[in-house]
Design a protein around this motif. Structure first.
Motif, PDB file in Angstrom:
ATOM      1  N   ALA A   1      -6.953  -0.977  -1.635  1.00  0.00           N
ATOM      2  CA  ALA A   1      -6.304  -0.016  -0.729  1.00  0.00           C
ATOM      3  C   ALA A   1      -5.090   0.610  -1.407  1.00  0.00           C
ATOM      4  O   ALA A   1      -4.874   1.823  -1.345  1.00  0.00           O
ATOM      5  CB  ALA A   1      -5.884  -0.720   0.567  1.00  0.00           C
TER       6      ALA A   1
ATOM      7  N   ARG B   1      -8.863  -6.789  -1.753  1.00  0.00           N
ATOM      8  CA  ARG B   1      -9.103  -5.620  -0.904  1.00  0.00           C
ATOM      9  C   ARG B   1      -7.808  -4.856  -0.697  1.00  0.00           C
ATOM     10  O   ARG B   1      -7.794  -3.620  -0.694  1.00  0.00           O
ATOM     11  CB  ARG B   1      -9.697  -6.057   0.438  1.00  0.00           C
ATOM     12  CG  ARG B   1     -11.180  -6.371   0.306  1.00  0.00           C
ATOM     13  CD  ARG B   1     -11.811  -6.559   1.645  1.00  0.00           C
ATOM     14  NE  ARG B   1     -11.624  -7.928   2.108  1.00  0.00           N
ATOM     15  CZ  ARG B   1     -11.553  -8.279   3.378  1.00  0.00           C
ATOM     16  NH1 ARG B   1     -11.625  -7.367   4.312  1.00  0.00           N
ATOM     17  NH2 ARG B   1     -11.399  -9.546   3.704  1.00  0.00           N
TER      18      ARG B   1
ATOM     19  N   VAL C   1       0.839  -1.193   0.000  1.00  0.00           N
ATOM     20  CA  VAL C   1       0.000   0.000   0.000  1.00  0.00           C
ATOM     21  C   VAL C   1       0.880   1.252   0.000  1.00  0.00           C
ATOM     22  O   VAL C   1       0.541   2.280  -0.587  1.00  0.00           O
ATOM     23  CB  VAL C   1      -0.958  -0.017   1.207  1.00  0.00           C
ATOM     24  CG1 VAL C   1      -1.764   1.270   1.278  1.00  0.00           C
ATOM     25  CG2 VAL C   1      -1.897  -1.216   1.119  1.00  0.00           C
TER      26      VAL C   1
ATOM     27  N   VAL D   1     -10.441  -0.874   4.196  1.00  0.00           N
ATOM     28  CA  VAL D   1     -10.841  -2.125   3.544  1.00  0.00           C
ATOM     29  C   VAL D   1     -10.856  -3.298   4.531  1.00  0.00           C
ATOM     30  O   VAL D   1     -10.852  -4.457   4.136  1.00  0.00           O
ATOM     31  CB  VAL D   1      -9.934  -2.467   2.334  1.00  0.00           C
ATOM     32  CG1 VAL D   1     -10.059  -1.412   1.265  1.00  0.00           C
ATOM     33  CG2 VAL D   1      -8.492  -2.624   2.770  1.00  0.00           C
TER      34      VAL D   1
ATOM     35  N   LEU E   1      -5.866   3.285   5.115  1.00  0.00           N
ATOM     36  CA  LEU E   1      -6.452   2.575   3.980  1.00  0.00           C
ATOM     37  C   LEU E   1      -6.725   1.119   4.317  1.00  0.00           C
ATOM     38  O   LEU E   1      -7.737   0.560   3.896  1.00  0.00           O
ATOM     39  CB  LEU E   1      -5.516   2.670   2.773  1.00  0.00           C
ATOM     40  CG  LEU E   1      -5.510   4.041   2.119  1.00  0.00           C
ATOM     41  CD1 LEU E   1      -4.297   4.221   1.253  1.00  0.00           C
ATOM     42  CD2 LEU E   1      -6.780   4.227   1.294  1.00  0.00           C
ATOM     43  N   LEU E   2      -5.812   0.508   5.078  1.00  0.00           N
ATOM     44  CA  LEU E   2      -6.030  -0.893   5.434  1.00  0.00           C
ATOM     45  C   LEU E   2      -7.224  -1.001   6.371  1.00  0.00           C
ATOM     46  O   LEU E   2      -7.977  -1.981   6.327  1.00  0.00           O
ATOM     47  CB  LEU E   2      -4.775  -1.488   6.058  1.00  0.00           C
ATOM     48  CG  LEU E   2      -3.644  -1.700   5.045  1.00  0.00           C
ATOM     49  CD1 LEU E   2      -2.380  -2.196   5.721  1.00  0.00           C
ATOM     50  CD2 LEU E   2      -4.074  -2.687   3.966  1.00  0.00           C
TER      51      LEU E   2
END
Lengths: 359, 237
Positions: free
Chosen positions: A203, A199, A154, A179, A175-176
Motif C-alpha cells: 500500500a 500488504r 502509507v 490491500v 490504499l489500506l
C-alpha cells in the motif's frame, strides 16, 4: 482506488488517447477540439481496462547494463554484464533465478539505489538517475517504519510529495482498503503479522502512484500459506490498478503464478537464459496443470551448474520451489485462508475448468 | 528498612544512624530551608548541564555515525574520552575556570555528553539499511530524511543514551559540588561530613536517590512507554 493515472506516452505515439482524461483537463475554450478528440478516441481501438498487459508502450528499458560491486576483488565476475530487458506498460514481469544471481541488484538499479557501472535504464522514457518515487520498491524484509502507524507509513511518501493532510488521509484510506487492511490504520508494524506488514508495504509503495512497482522477493520470509494468499493479493491489486510490476523471486511456482512473462536469470554475470510466457487467464488458480507445466519449464531453464537444488536454501518450504505444487490436485482446497480477504479471490475457482487444456 | 533499623541499633554508633534520625534530618533540612534551596540549585545546574550535553552530544553522535572524515578524525578521541570518569576533568576545569560555575558545568557536560554521543552514534549506525533505502525510494532526502527517518529510527537508542547521560550528569555534578562552596546538594554532603553529622549525610543521599527516581519517572517513563508501544517490548534500550 481511482483509475491509474495515465502517463504521458512520450515515446509511444501508438497509445490511444485517454479520452476521459483529455476531456477533463482541457480548458473550456477548446471544447471543439475536445469533442473531436473525444469522438476519435471513441473510434480508436482501445485496450480493455481490465487487461493491463494488453496495453502498449515500454515502461522500463534496461540496455547494456553492467554492474560490478564496488570493492569486489579484481577478476571476480561482474554481477551483471551487458544485461538487456524491456518491460511493457502494465505488464507483470517476474525475474526468477537462484539466490545471488543478481536479480535484487537489478531491482536496486532500477529503483536508483545503485548506479550501473555502464548501461542505461529508462523508466517511462526518462533516464533513471537516483531513487525516485516514480519507481516504488517493496522489500523482502519488513521496511515499514516502526515508529509510525500503518496509516502514517502509507502517508509518508505522500507527505514527502507535499500532499495536504486531507489528501493523504483519503489516499491512505483507499490504499489500506485495497490491500484489505482497513481498520488496522492505527496499528504499529510490530502489532501486525508478517503478511499484513507486506500488504502495508505494498500500500505504501502504491501511494504515490508510481510508474513501476518493484517487488524484491517480498514474500520470501513468509510462511507458504500466507505467501500463497499474498500472491493472490498481488494479482488482484495488479488487476485493479493496472500497474507495471517487476517481481523478483527464486520460487518457480511463484514466478508462473504471477508473471505474464518469466525471465529466468543465469549465474553471474547474470543474463536472461530463458523467457517463459505464461499465457494463462487470470485470476489464476493454484494447481492449474498449465502452470505446473510452465513451472517445470522454468525450473529446467535454471542454470544447471547449481541446479534447482541450489534454490532450496531459502526460508520457505522446499516443496514450494520446484514447481511440483501438486499439479493434479483440485484447485480449491489450496487456499483455505484465515483472513476475511480471501473471499475476494474466490472468483478464480471457476477458471479451474481449463485444467489440462494447455498441455 | 527494618534491616537498616536493626543494623544501626546493633552498631549503636553515631556514625551509623537509623531511619528515624535520618528522617528527622530531612525534616529539619526542609524546615530550615537548606535542603530545598540546595536541591533547587542542584536541579538548575543539572538541567542546564544536561540540556547542553544533549544539544552537543546528539549532533556529535549523528556526525560520528554519518560523516566518515569526522569519525576518523575525532571518533577515537570521543570513544577514548568517554571511558574517562568525568571527575577526572575537574582538576583541568578548575585550572581553566577557577572554582566557578563554569568548572562544574564543564564536568557535567563532558560527563553526560560523551555517553550520549556514543549511544547516538551506535544507534544511528545500526539502523537497518532497508529503512533508509525505503525512505530514498519514496523520495525523502536532506532534512526530512534526517528528522523524519534517521532520528526517529534511532530514537530507542538515543533514549538509552539520554538516560545514561542523565545519570552521568547527576554523578558528575555531585562530585563537582563536593569540592567547593557551591551551595548545592553536594556541598550539603560536605557540610554533613565537616560537622560529623552522619544523619545529614544520609539524608542528602536519600534526597539524591529520590531525585534520581523522580527524574526517571517524570522524564523517561513516558518516553519508554512510547518506545514500547511503537517498537514492541523487545527493543527497549
Amino acid at each position: 482506488m481511482p483509475a491509474p493515472v495515465a502517463r504521458c506516452p512520450v515515446e509511444t505515439p501508438r497509445v490511444p488517447p485517454r479520452t476521459a482524461e483529455r476531456f477533463s483537463v482541457a480548458p473550456a475554450g477548446a471544447s471543439v477540439i475536445v469533442d473531436t478528440v473525444f469522438t476519435l478516441g471513441g473510434l480508436l481501438p482501445r485496450a480493455p481496462a481490465r487487461t493491463p498487459s494488453a496495453r502498449q508502450g515500454t515502461a522500463l528499458a534496461l540496455e547494456g547494463l553492467t554492474f560490478a560491486a564496488p570493492g569486489a576483488p579484481a577478476g571476480s565476475p561482474a554481477i551483471l554484464e551487458g544485461f538487456d530487458a524491456h518491460v511493457r506498460a502494465g505488464e507483470l514481469v517476474v525475474l526468477a533465478g537462484p539466490s545471488g544471481c543478481g536479480k535484487s541488484t537489478l531491482l536496486n538499479l532500477v529503483a536508483g539505489l545503485l548506479a550501473p557501472t555502464t548501461g542505461r535504464i529508462r523508466s517511462d522514457g526518462r533516464d533513471v538517475r537516483g531513487a525516485g518515487h516514480d519507481r516504488a520498491l517493496v522489500f523482502q524484509e519488513a521496511a515499514l517504519f516502526p515508529w509510525l502507524t500503518l496509516r502514517q507509513n502509507v502517508e509518508f511518501p505522500l507527505k514527502v510529495q507535499g500532499f495536504s493532510r486531507a489528501e493523504r488521509e483519503a489516499r491512505a484510506r483507499e490504499l489500506l482498503a485495497l490491500v484489505h487492511l482497513e481498520g488496522r490504520d492505527g496499528a504499529f508494524p510490530h502489532e501486525l503479522s508478517g503478511g499484513m506488514r507486506q500488504r502495508g508495504a505494498i500500500a505504501r509503495a502504491l501511494a504515490t502512484d508510481p510508474a513501476v512497482l518493484l517487488m524484491d522477493e517480498p514474500f520470501a520470509a513468509l510462511d507458504p500459506h500466507t505467501r500463497e494468499r499474498l500472491q493472490d493479493e498481488v494479482e488482484r491489486v495488479w488487476l485493479a490498478t493496472g500497474k507495471t510490476i517487476v517481481f523478483v523471486t527464486h520460487s518457480v511456482d511463484e514466478a508462473v503464478r504471477l508473471g505474464d512473462r518469466v525471465l529466468v536469470l543465469g549465474d553471474r554475470p547474470s543474463r536472461v537464459v530463458a523467457e517463459v510466457i505464461v499465457d494463462v487467464e487470470r485470476p489464476r488458480v493454484r494447481g492449474d496443470q498449465r502452470l505446473a507445466a510452465l513451472a517445470a519449464e522454468v525450473a529446467a531453464a535454471l542454470p544447471r551448474a547449481r541446479g534447482p537444488l541450489a534454490l532450496i536454501d531459502s526460508p520457505d518450504a522446499p516443496g514450494d520451489e520446484l514447481g511440483h505444487d501438486a499439479p493434479f490436485a483440485p484447485a480449491a482446497p489450496h487456499n483455505t485462508s484465515h483472513e476475511p480477504n480471501s473471499a475476494s479471490s474466490s472468483p478464480r475457482l471457476r477458471v479451474g475448468g481449463g485444467l489440462g487444456a494447455g498441455l | 528498612m527494618a534491616a537498616w533499623a536493626l543494623a544501626s541499633s546493633l552498631a549503636a554508633s553515631a556514625l551509623f544512624p537509623g531511619p528515624l534520625p535520618v528522617a528527622a534530618a530531612v525534616v529539619e533540612g526542609v524546615r530550615n530551608g537548606t535542603l530545598p534551596s540546595a536541591l533547587a540549585l542542584t536541579l538548575a545546574r543539572l538541567l542546564a548541564g544536561y540540556t547542553a550535553a544533549m544539544v552537543l552530544g546528539i549532533p556529535l553522535g549523528l556526525g560520528l555515525a554519518r560523516i566518515a572524515p569526522l569519525r576518523e578524525a575525532v571518533g577515537p578521541l570521543v570513544f577514548g574520552l568517554s571511558a574517562v570518569p568525568s571527575i577526572c576533568w575537574l582538576p583541568l576545569a578548575i585550572l581553566w575556570f577557577g572554582l566557578s560555575e563554569w568548572a562544574i558545568q564543564l564536568v557535567v557536560i563532558l560527563g553526560a555528553m560523551l555517553p550520549i554521543a556514543v549511544a547516538t552514534e551506535s544507534s544511528v549506525r545500526t539502523i537497518p539499511p532497508v529503512i533508509h533505502r525505503a525512505a530514498r525510494t519514496m523520495g525523502a532526502s536532506g532534512a526530512r530524511l534526517l528528522f523524519e527517518v534517521t532520528l526517529p529510527a534511532a530514537f530507542p537508542g538515543i533514549l538509552g543514551g539520554a538516560k545514561l547521560g542523565w545519570t552521568f550528569a547527576l554523578r558528575s555534578l555531585m562530585a563537582g559540588e563536593l569540592l567547593f562552596v557551591s551551595g548545592g546538594l553536594g556541598q550539603l554532603l560536605e557540610t554533613g561530613r565537616d560537622l560529623g553529622d552522619t544523619a545529614l549525610v544520609l539524608a542528602v543521599v536519600l534526597v539524591i536517590v529520590l531525585l534520581g527516581r523522580a527524574s526517571e519517572a517524570l522524564l523517561f517513563a513516558r518516553l519508554d512507554g512510547v518506545v514500547t508501544r511503537r517498537w514492541g517490548a523487545e527493543v527497549l534500550p
